[in-house]
Design an enzyme around this catalytic site. Structure first.
Site, PDB file in Angstrom:
ATOM      1  N   SER A  52     104.300  34.678  39.007  1.00  0.00           N
ATOM      2  CA  SER A  52     103.791  34.952  41.075  1.00  0.00           C
ATOM      3  C   SER A  52     102.358  34.022  41.437  1.00  0.00           C
ATOM      4  O   SER A  52     102.291  33.508  42.462  1.00  0.00           O
ATOM      5  CB  SER A  52     102.297  36.216  41.232  1.00  0.00           C
ATOM      6  OG  SER A  52     102.796  37.176  40.622  1.00  0.00           O
ATOM      7  N   GLY A 251     105.056  34.968  46.783  1.00  0.00           N
ATOM      8  CA  GLY A 251     105.492  35.000  47.878  1.00  0.00           C
ATOM      9  C   GLY A 251     105.710  36.190  48.944  1.00  0.00           C
ATOM     10  O   GLY A 251     104.446  36.627  48.898  1.00  0.00           O
ATOM     11  N   CYS A 277     101.520  45.079  42.240  1.00  0.00           N
ATOM     12  CA  CYS A 277     101.062  43.608  43.150  1.00  0.00           C
ATOM     13  C   CYS A 277     102.120  43.178  44.182  1.00  0.00           C
ATOM     14  O   CYS A 277     101.857  43.914  45.305  1.00  0.00           O
ATOM     15  CB  CYS A 277     101.167  42.528  42.324  1.00  0.00           C
ATOM     16  SG  CYS A 277     100.244  40.775  42.546  1.00  0.00           S
ATOM     17  N   PHE A 278     103.080  42.207  44.289  1.00  0.00           N
ATOM     18  CA  PHE A 278     104.121  42.581  45.247  1.00  0.00           C
ATOM     19  C   PHE A 278     104.332  43.958  45.634  1.00  0.00           C
ATOM     20  O   PHE A 278     104.658  43.875  46.153  1.00  0.00           O
ATOM     21  CB  PHE A 278     104.859  41.505  44.730  1.00  0.00           C
ATOM     22  CG  PHE A 278     105.856  41.140  45.069  1.00  0.00           C
ATOM     23  CD1 PHE A 278     105.494  40.079  46.737  1.00  0.00           C
ATOM     24  CD2 PHE A 278     106.967  40.645  45.546  1.00  0.00           C
ATOM     25  CE1 PHE A 278     106.508  39.337  47.699  1.00  0.00           C
ATOM     26  CE2 PHE A 278     108.323  40.442  46.202  1.00  0.00           C
ATOM     27  CZ  PHE A 278     107.537  39.527  47.648  1.00  0.00           C
ATOM     28  N   ASN A 319      95.451  38.564  41.551  1.00  0.00           N
ATOM     29  CA  ASN A 319      96.430  37.379  42.047  1.00  0.00           C
ATOM     30  C   ASN A 319      97.070  37.965  43.178  1.00  0.00           C
ATOM     31  O   ASN A 319      97.678  37.917  42.866  1.00  0.00           O
ATOM     32  CB  ASN A 319      97.541  36.899  40.664  1.00  0.00           C
ATOM     33  CG  ASN A 319      97.837  36.264  40.750  1.00  0.00           C
ATOM     34  OD1 ASN A 319      97.959  35.210  41.834  1.00  0.00           O
ATOM     35  ND2 ASN A 319      99.136  35.313  40.503  1.00  0.00           N
ATOM     36  N   HIS A 387      96.672  44.102  38.574  1.00  0.00           N
ATOM     37  CA  HIS A 387      97.500  43.983  37.559  1.00  0.00           C
ATOM     38  C   HIS A 387      97.267  44.203  35.930  1.00  0.00           C
ATOM     39  O   HIS A 387      96.286  44.427  35.256  1.00  0.00           O
ATOM     40  CB  HIS A 387      97.756  42.071  37.063  1.00  0.00           C
ATOM     41  CG  HIS A 387      98.509  41.763  37.517  1.00  0.00           C
ATOM     42  ND1 HIS A 387      99.208  41.145  38.085  1.00  0.00           N
ATOM     43  CD2 HIS A 387      97.759  40.515  39.074  1.00  0.00           C
ATOM     44  CE1 HIS A 387     100.039  40.504  38.540  1.00  0.00           C
ATOM     45  NE2 HIS A 387      98.901  40.246  39.738  1.00  0.00           N
ATOM     46  N   GLU A 389      98.079  45.184  33.592  1.00  0.00           N
ATOM     47  CA  GLU A 389      98.866  44.638  32.209  1.00  0.00           C
ATOM     48  C   GLU A 389      97.770  43.930  31.918  1.00  0.00           C
ATOM     49  O   GLU A 389      97.565  43.582  30.881  1.00  0.00           O
ATOM     50  CB  GLU A 389     100.125  44.275  32.224  1.00  0.00           C
ATOM     51  CG  GLU A 389     100.387  42.969  32.946  1.00  0.00           C
ATOM     52  CD  GLU A 389      99.977  42.789  34.158  1.00  0.00           C
ATOM     53  OE1 GLU A 389     100.148  43.274  35.199  1.00  0.00           O
ATOM     54  OE2 GLU A 389     100.101  41.468  34.962  1.00  0.00           O
TER      55      GLU A 389
END
Lengths: 435, 1132
Positions: A52, A251, A277-278, A319, A387, A389
């Site tokens: 990321s 991105g 996340c994304f 993040n 996240h 994880e």
């Protein structure tokens, strides 16, 4: 293991003209990227290898970086992805029973240009106030041209010529090109999988499939370019549960039309879905919500998030520079339930595909009330912006993998009930500050 | 959920007197808790026997009981106040133990008091070794292999399984009291024997040794909805084997990868949940094997601890405040983060700086004590420093310690040859000096025949990363020493790694004025510190709280201001003689001045209320050295107008800076540095006394041995000898002979720092005639230039010769006439005027045969200011601060801050307050394992104090004894052995003890006198006589076996104070009361009578104040009504 290299001068240049002088750290040369800060005090190895961070220059707010060196167990992908690294005090000596080499060596070996001895706090405060921006690090010979030191104006001009993050479609640059499978591990090793998940790699971190595998899930990681047909082919056809996962990645979600369409196809098929996340942003866009760029993003491992289905607060690893724009609370201050806006779009276009139905913002960032998770009430789909994880970071959110496994193996129990309206005593004014 | 509606009043228990392992951090946490609970609209009932605390200021609670923390007294308070809940987790182990005792006695159930913030099973699980081991295992953690034993024999059997060395830890003790490391059977017998004694449950845990492992601590918080956050991680630079309170520690942890850190975090969270800490804070300690990463959970404290205070100051996350909110029903996400104000408390602070804590020791006070650092805590205080990297923070922390010999230096050549060998051997044994020794050894790295970093690691177990950082400091120092000129880059480099101007000057051989020269060059080159902010979030959100630390970095964050600022210098690390009492005065100054000025606190002690970022408008967490204070002043001057600096309230540390600060042009508020010097200078002060017609004991000063002997002979022995400019009677001795004097002077000269030239001391020794059998009197007063306000007159219970800090005293005086008090007042006023005091003044007098001698005068806040303020209900320190900024006593009277009548004229109905000192003797053992001598002398050794407050002296005294050490015996056996000169006076009090039912044992000489006076006294064998033919025990044996309940042992005069050492040591070790003077015995007899007369009556300070007001208003006079006459909830 003290490194003997003589430090060379380096300069960090921001597109607003701000400069910080320091010493070269890692590789010397020139690099550009979007400059962001990360507040984690541990886990620099995981941060550096997180896809990321592709095309970003990362500023570490923790002053000492590199103390525990580098090992081959902790990276989250095959390489360092950050485009540049800014620290205050790099370690001279490594101390860890697991260390195999020093961070300085690793950065140099992977050609990552860094700068040390920077007032990272002053820099962070600037990014907090001005928002993230483009930056460049120049060191060693790159500070000189034709025997003369280069001017700041010259360097700023180069930074301004570098590409912007907004509008950048980067997932395909970091994704695997080949599908691969992660078999159940730990106590599930060697046993028949409880379920199979097709994980679309938009910049996936190594720990993510591992967390699922530990729970008895077989994970088939597929490239970003996969089609719905590829996914369906990878799903089990023996009646065992199957699902789809969208990973984190770099991105601008607004530039990721392929992923959005792919996910809509998944949702239309009512295949259980989990995104992080994304992946959360893609779910948001697939459902028809907007996404926007945060002022300076969330990057750290201490972010409090409220899970509205349990009423519990978890400390989580973040993040992200973009966020989903969905209604957080209704007029009464209770969690807002909204209809997926894409349903209306489809109806208006005369498309009679069954709608996505009701969606609730199931996870909220308590620092600034940013949307941190979506749960579909009429679809087997949910996602979080952070996240679970947790590499690096606290393991508080690991339950989300259990929730996903539950969705796969016991779909009848979906959706989870929301705990009675949750209010917080903290002001919501910062949401504007972070926009 | 908001706070619980079913609780409307809460009882908070404080931690009692300051002792080693439990210091003023609990005043900090308790004060925060009281503030929070009051803000929540709850009625707060507070109990703490320590008058020197801010929390016992009447405004912090609705009912403040300065009473002994005993089950009996707490029961009376509960019966009277009927609180809904008891919050026991903010007063250290004392409060937690008190809560357990109340629960076991059924008191909580009887009065329907709910324990909040903790529950008994959780406390048991956290503190009981075996239960905790089970918890750890359940949470997927590992404990060291161990066995629980209840006898020495069981311990010996366990040794066969566990092998030596072995850690011994008694259950339910604080600060690691009684624990130690046993290398062989002798050690084991000794340490287990003591441990069984200290453990209230006679239980000791034996453990496999994890000596030399990396040691970590996590501070966690949990709310009632089971949300848990880790507030702070702390890494010990000293590996396992040194108590964390005695270790140099760092926050955050610096040598763990994320995987290892998260493993500790996971275990920590699982443990806090499994133990069942309902709400609040908890601290967990871990050991990590540096070779394999194996993690062992050492222990947990299910309460706010010393480390929580450190963690709060290190991160800006106010653990105690949040714990109090959680206890009354809030959850973490409902509580705003104080510093950002827009984010919630349910997050984990992230640091963009490094925090280093260094302990401060007081071994010099106990020369016989073993100075090896072990698992028993021995430090008396600590300093904390923040920097943008480890070396900067470490350099600042070391210079914050304010003590010679504990900072890095580069004098002479790097150690080599035998010297190096010796050092390499010495660093295997952890001591106060070890860090500097390590730094010296590391100077030899790279030299021919020098040591290697690996050798140092093998010898110490200190992580190589930390060793490399010390090596880095040495490298920087070498660059500074070798550079051809002092350049901007060089200075910046030196400063970024923590070198002070003084160190730079010394490295460059610049002589005595070098420090000033370095500073001039530095300022000329524009190399100045910037001030960063502690914000809990590494700048992610804007901080609303100006909590600053200096760093040599680029950007400063000091905000401009318009209001005029007053800068208050705190007192630095706690030490014997300079502790919480001075912090009390500093906090009061900031409270008093906040209305008219912007208050700016400078201090480096993380345990204190003054370093709470809430206390002053701005906080600078900085060392109290000339350089650091000067830079703060200049930073503040750049931010806005500065009225001046307060140096008189923080004790000797800021006072010692006064002259240099004034010379540098800084405005000193209150008494001028010249006047401060005048009081200290024997010549000038002697003239002041002469002018005022006040007698002083004959005195003289001397810099050489010859001069000293001359002075002593002209005065006549015994003499009292001491160095100038000290606090707490440091180095003060009563000298009875020329021989003894020679020894004293030679020792002083041997201390290199004190010698100006060979055979000559830098500062003169003060030699006074010692007044035998004098009554000592202490006075605290306030002077504004024209008028004197006498705060209080304290009559010492022990005669002169015992340091006032160690002596019990009573206020108002019980045996002084009005005429005498009037004389004291006149004398004090004359001194104040003569010296030129503007603010506080403390004078010590000795009354001998109707002559009032002036012993000394100190124009500053004294240790007794808080005691006097509590006893008389007058805010002396607040008034002093106002006088220092120019207001008059008349102004303050008009405003109502000061009463019409001062402490010289307390009315007859005024309650009596007895201050008693608490001494740390049983913490300190000789290398042979014996307790150090407990006889009192002119050098102060107490760590803290308690106050007994009641309607008359016997009751007040009895309460003070109960608060200080658990109470006087009311029956049993008394042993008496007194000096010949005391034999006549001892008859009457001993007779009274017999009437009260005590059995008397005595040594032969004393027994003879007693019998001839009709007292039945049994002769016991002296220690030197050994056991009798039929195995009869000597007196020492009897004491050790607990067969004696009260010991009376007065050392016989003339240099023979070492007599009876075994008796005193055994008494201290057995935790029995001892009277070493007849005056003490007389007071004890009165106290015993008071105890026998029935349970103590309890009254809050607020009730005392109300009673006083009623008396003065002419209402029926008398002490506060007895307990049963006061309706529950009354008294505010």
């Amino acid at each position: 293991m003290t490194t003997a290299t003589t430090p060379q001068p380096a300069i960090l240049v921001l597109e607003d003209g701000t400069t910080h002088r320091g010493r070269a750290f890692g590789a010397t040369g020139t690099t550009f990227g979007e400059i962001v800060f990360s507040t984690g005090m541990t886990g620099y190895q995981e941060t550096l290898t997180d896809p990321s961070y592709h095309r970003q220059i990362v500023v570490m707010t923790a002053p000492h970086v590199g103390n525990t060196g580098v090992n081959d167990e902790d990276p989250e992908s095959g390489k360092i992805w950050v485009s540049g690294y800014v620290v205050r005090d790099p370690a001279r000596r490594v101390s860890s029973w697991r260390a195999q080499r020093s961070l300085t060596e690793e950065l140099a070996a992977q050609g990552v240009v860094g700068i040390s001895d920077v007032d990272t706090r002053a820099l962070t405060r600037r990014l907090r106030e001005e928002g993230v921006m483009r930056a460049g690090i120049f060191s060693g010979d790159d500070l000189v041209r034709d025997g003369y030191p280069r001017t700041v104006e010259e360097l700023v001009a180069e930074v301004k010529a570098a590409p912007q993050m907004a509008g950048a479609d980067l997932a395909r640059e970091v994704s695997t090109t080949q599908a691969y499978t992660v078999e159940p591990s730990g106590e599930h090793a060697g046993r028949a999988p409880l379920a199979t998940v097709v994980a679309v790699d938009l910049g996936i971190k190594a720990m993510t499939p591992q967390r699922l595998a530990e729970r008895g899930v077989r994970v088939v990681v597929v490239p970003q370019s996969s089609t719905i047909a590829d996914i369906e082919a990878a799903l089990p056809d023996d009646g065992t549960p199957g699902g789809v996962f969208f990973s984190n990645g770099p991105g601008d979600p607004a530039a990721s039309q392929h992923e959005v369409e792919l996910l809509r196809a998944v949702l239309d098929r009512r295949i259980p879905f989990f995104g992080i996340c994304f992946g959360n942003q893609i779910l948001g866009r697939a459902l028809g919500y907007g996404t926007y760029k945060l002022g300076y993003g969330h990057r750290g491992i201490n972010q409090p998030v409220l899970d509205r289905t349990t009423g519990k607060v978890e400390v989580t690893a973040h993040n992200h520079g973009f966020a989903v724009d969905a209604p957080v609370v209704d007029a009464a201050g209770a969690p807002a339930v909204s209809q997926a806006p894409h349903d209306e779009t489809r109806r208006a276009a005369g498309d009679d595909t069954p709608g996505y139905g009701r969606v609730v913002v199931s996870h909220v960032g308590l620092n600034d009330q940013v949307v941190e998770g979506l749960t579909c009430l009429d679809l087997p789909a949910f996602s979080v912006q952070y996240h679970p994880e947790a590499a690096a970071g606290p393991h508080d959110a690991a339950y989300l993998f259990d929730r996903f496994v539950g969705l796969l193996t016991d779909p009848a129990a979906w959706p989870p009930a929301l705990k009675t309206p949750v209010t917080t005593s903290v002001s919501t004014s910062t949401i504007e500050e972070n926009l | 959920m908001p706070r619980r509606p079913d609780i409307s009043s809460v009882l908070v228990i404080g931690s009692g007197p300051i002792v080693i392992g439990q210091a003023c951090e609990f005043d900090y946490s308790g004060t925060q808790a009281c503030r929070v609970l009051k803000e929540e609209g709850l009625r707060v009932v507070l109990v703490n026997s320590n008058p020197a605390t801010i929390m016992t200021d009447p405004e912090f609670a609705d009912a403040t009981y300065v009473e002994p923390i005993t089950t009996e007294v707490l029961t009376s308070i509960i019966a009277k106040e009927r609180p809904d809940a008891l919050l026991p987790t903010l007063g250290g182990q004392t409060a937690l133990n008190a809560a357990i005792a109340l629960d076991e006695a059924g008191v909580l159930e009887k009065y329907g008091v709910e324990l909040i913030g903790a529950n008994i099973p959780a406390i048991q699980k956290g503190e009981d070794r075996q239960q905790f081991k089970d918890v750890v295992e359940k949470c997927g953690g590992e404990s060291a292999r161990s066995e629980i034993v209840h006898t020495v024999d069981e311990a010996l059997a366990a040794a066969d399984v566990l092998g030596y060395p072995m850690v011994v830890r008694p259950s339910f003790t604080m600060g690691g009291l009684g624990s130690g490391l046993a290398y062989d059977e002798d050690d084991l017998r000794r340490i287990v024997g003591q441990g069984l004694h200290y453990s209230p449950t006679t239980e000791v845990l034996l453990e496999e040794s994890i000596l030399g492992w990396k040691e970590y601590e996590l501070e966690l918080m949990r709310d009632k909805d089971d949300n848990v956050v880790v507030v702070c991680s702390i890494e010990n630079v000293d590996p396992v084997g040194v108590h964390t309170g005695d270790s140099v520690t760092v926050a955050p942890a610096l040598t763990l990868t994320d995987r290892e850190y998260q493993k500790l975090r996971d275990i920590g969270i699982a443990v806090i949940r499994e133990v069942g800490v309902d709400t609040g804070g908890c601290n967990i300690q871990f050991a990590v094997d540096p070779r394999t990463g194996r993690v062992i959970v050492i222990e947990m404290n299910p309460r706010v601890s010393r480390s929580s205070a450190l963690a709060s100051k290190a991160t800006g996350f106010p653990i105690a405040k949040i714990a109090a909110k959680l206890a009354v029903g809030y959850t973490l996400d409902e509580i705003p983060n104080d510093i950002t104000q827009v984010t919630p408390a349910s997050f984990e602070p992230t640091l963009d700086y490094v925090v280093v804590k260094v302990p401060r020791f007081a071994f010099e006070k106990f020369p016989a004590a073993d100075d090896t650092l072990t698992t028993t805590m021995k430090s008396v205080g600590e300093a904390m420093a923040l920097g943008r990297n480890f070396t900067e923070a470490l350099g600042k922390a070391l210079r914050s310690i304010d003590k010679g010999g504990v900072t890095f230096h580069w004098d002479g050549d790097a150690p080599a040859g035998d010297h190096l060998e010796r050092l390499l051997h010495e660093i295997q044994r952890p001591t106060e000096q070890r860090l500097v020794q390590v730094q010296q050894v590391l100077r030899s790295v790279g030299q021919p025949g020098g040591a290697t970093l690996e050798q140092v690691y093998d010898a110490t177990g200190i992580d190589p990363w930390f060793l490399d950082q010390i090596l880095l400091v040495n490298e920087v120092a070498a660059e500074v020493a070798a550079a051809p000129t002092v350049t901007e880059d060089l200075l910046r480099h030196a400063k970024r790694h923590g070198l002070s101007d003084a160190q730079v000057a010394r490295l460059r051989g610049m002589g005595p004025t070098g420090e000033a020269t370095v500073r001039e060059i530095r300022h000329a080159l524009g190399v100045r510190p910037v001030y960063k902010t502690v914000d809990t979030c590494a700048a992610e959100f804007a901080a609303r709280t100006p909590y600053h630390y200096s760093s040599y970095d680029d950007e400063t964050e000091v905000a401009p201001r318009e209001r005029e600022a007053v800068i208050i210098l705190g007192s630095g690390p706690n030490r014997i003689g300079q502790g919480i009492e001075f912090d009390y005065s500093c906090v009061h100054a900031t409270l008093a001045l906040a209305e008219k000025y912007e208050t700016v606190m400078v201090n480096c002690n993380p345990e204190t209320v003054s370093t709470d970022y809430d206390t002053s408008d701005r906080l600078y967490f900085e060392p109290l050295t000339f350089e650091d204070v000067l830079e703060v002043y200049q930073a503040e001057l750049a931010a806005g107008p500065v009225k001046g600096i307060v140096v008189q309230l923080g004790g000797q540390t800021p006072l010692g800076l006064a002259r240099r600060l004034a010379e540098a042009g800084l405005p000193i508020l209150g008494t001028s540095p010249e006047a401060i010097d005048a009081a200290e200078d024997r010549g000038i002060f002697g003239q002041v006394l002469l002018d005022a017609g006040l007698p002083a004991p004959a005195f003289g000063t001397a810099r050489t041995l010859g001069q000293a002997r001359e002075v002593a002979e002209s005065i006549g022995y015994p003499v009292l000898v001491r160095p100038s400019y000290v606090l707490g009677g440091r180095g003060m001795e009563i000298v009875y002979s020329a021989e003894q004097l020679t020894g004293y002077v030679e020792r002083a000269l041997a201390d290199s720092a004190a010698a100006a030239a060979p055979g000559t001391l830098a500062a003169p020794l003060l030699i006074d005639r010692f007044l035998d059998d004098a009554m000592e009197i202490d006075v605290d007063a306030l002077f504004d230039g024209t008028e004197l306000f006498l705060g209080g007159v304290m009559e010492h219970i022990e005669e002169a010769g015992i340091h006032s800090g160690d002596s019990a005293c009573v206020l108002p005086p019980v045996s002084l006439s009005e005429t005498e008090i009037a004389r004291i007042r006149r004398s004090t006023e004359a001194i104040a005027r003569g010296v030129g005091v503007r603010g506080l003044l403390n004078v010590q007098y000795a009354l001998v045969s109707d002559v009032l001698y002036v012993l000394e005068a100190n124009p500053r806040a004294s240790r007794t200011v808080p005691f006097v303020s509590k006893a008389t209900g007058t805010p002396l320190a607040k008034a002093a601060a106002r006088v220092m900024v120019g207001e008059t006593i008349a102004d303050l009277r008009a405003e109502g801050l000061l009463p019409e009548h001062d402490g010289a004229t307390l009315d007859l109905g005024a309650p009596l307050a007895v201050k008693e000192a608490v001494l740390p003797f049983k913490r300190f053992r000789t290398r042979e394992g014996l307790v150090v001598d407990s006889v009192l002398g002119p050098e102060m050794r107490s760590t803290g104090e308690v106050m007994g407050f009641d309607k008359d002296f016997p009751h007040a005294f009895a309460k003070s004894q109960a608060a200080a050490f658990g109470g006087l015996p009311t029956s049993g056996t008394v042993f008496v052995s007194v000096a010949d000169s005391d034999k006549r006076q001892v008859v009457f009090p001993v007779k009274r003890l017999v009437e009260l039912g005590f059995r008397v044992l005595a040594t032969e000489g004393t027994a003879t006198v007693l019998r001839r006076n009709g007292i039945e006294a049994t002769v016991v064998r002296k220690h030197t006589e050994g056991r009798g033919p039929d195995g009869e025990l000597t007196v020492v044996g009897l004491i050790s076996e607990g067969q004696i309940d009260l010991v009376v042992n007065s050392p016989s005069g003339q240099g023979a104070r070492a007599d009876g050492y075994e008796i005193r040591a055994a008494t201290t070790a057995a935790d029995k009361p001892i009277a070493t003077t007849v005056d003490q015995l007389a007071a004890a007899v009165q106290g015993i009578e008071a105890v026998l007369a029935g349970p103590f009556e309890v009254a809050s300070l607020q009730e005392h104040t109300a009673a006083t007001a009623a008396r003065l208003a002419g209402a029926p006079a008398g002490s506060p009504a007895p307990a049963d006459a006061v309706p529950a909830g009354a008294g505010a």
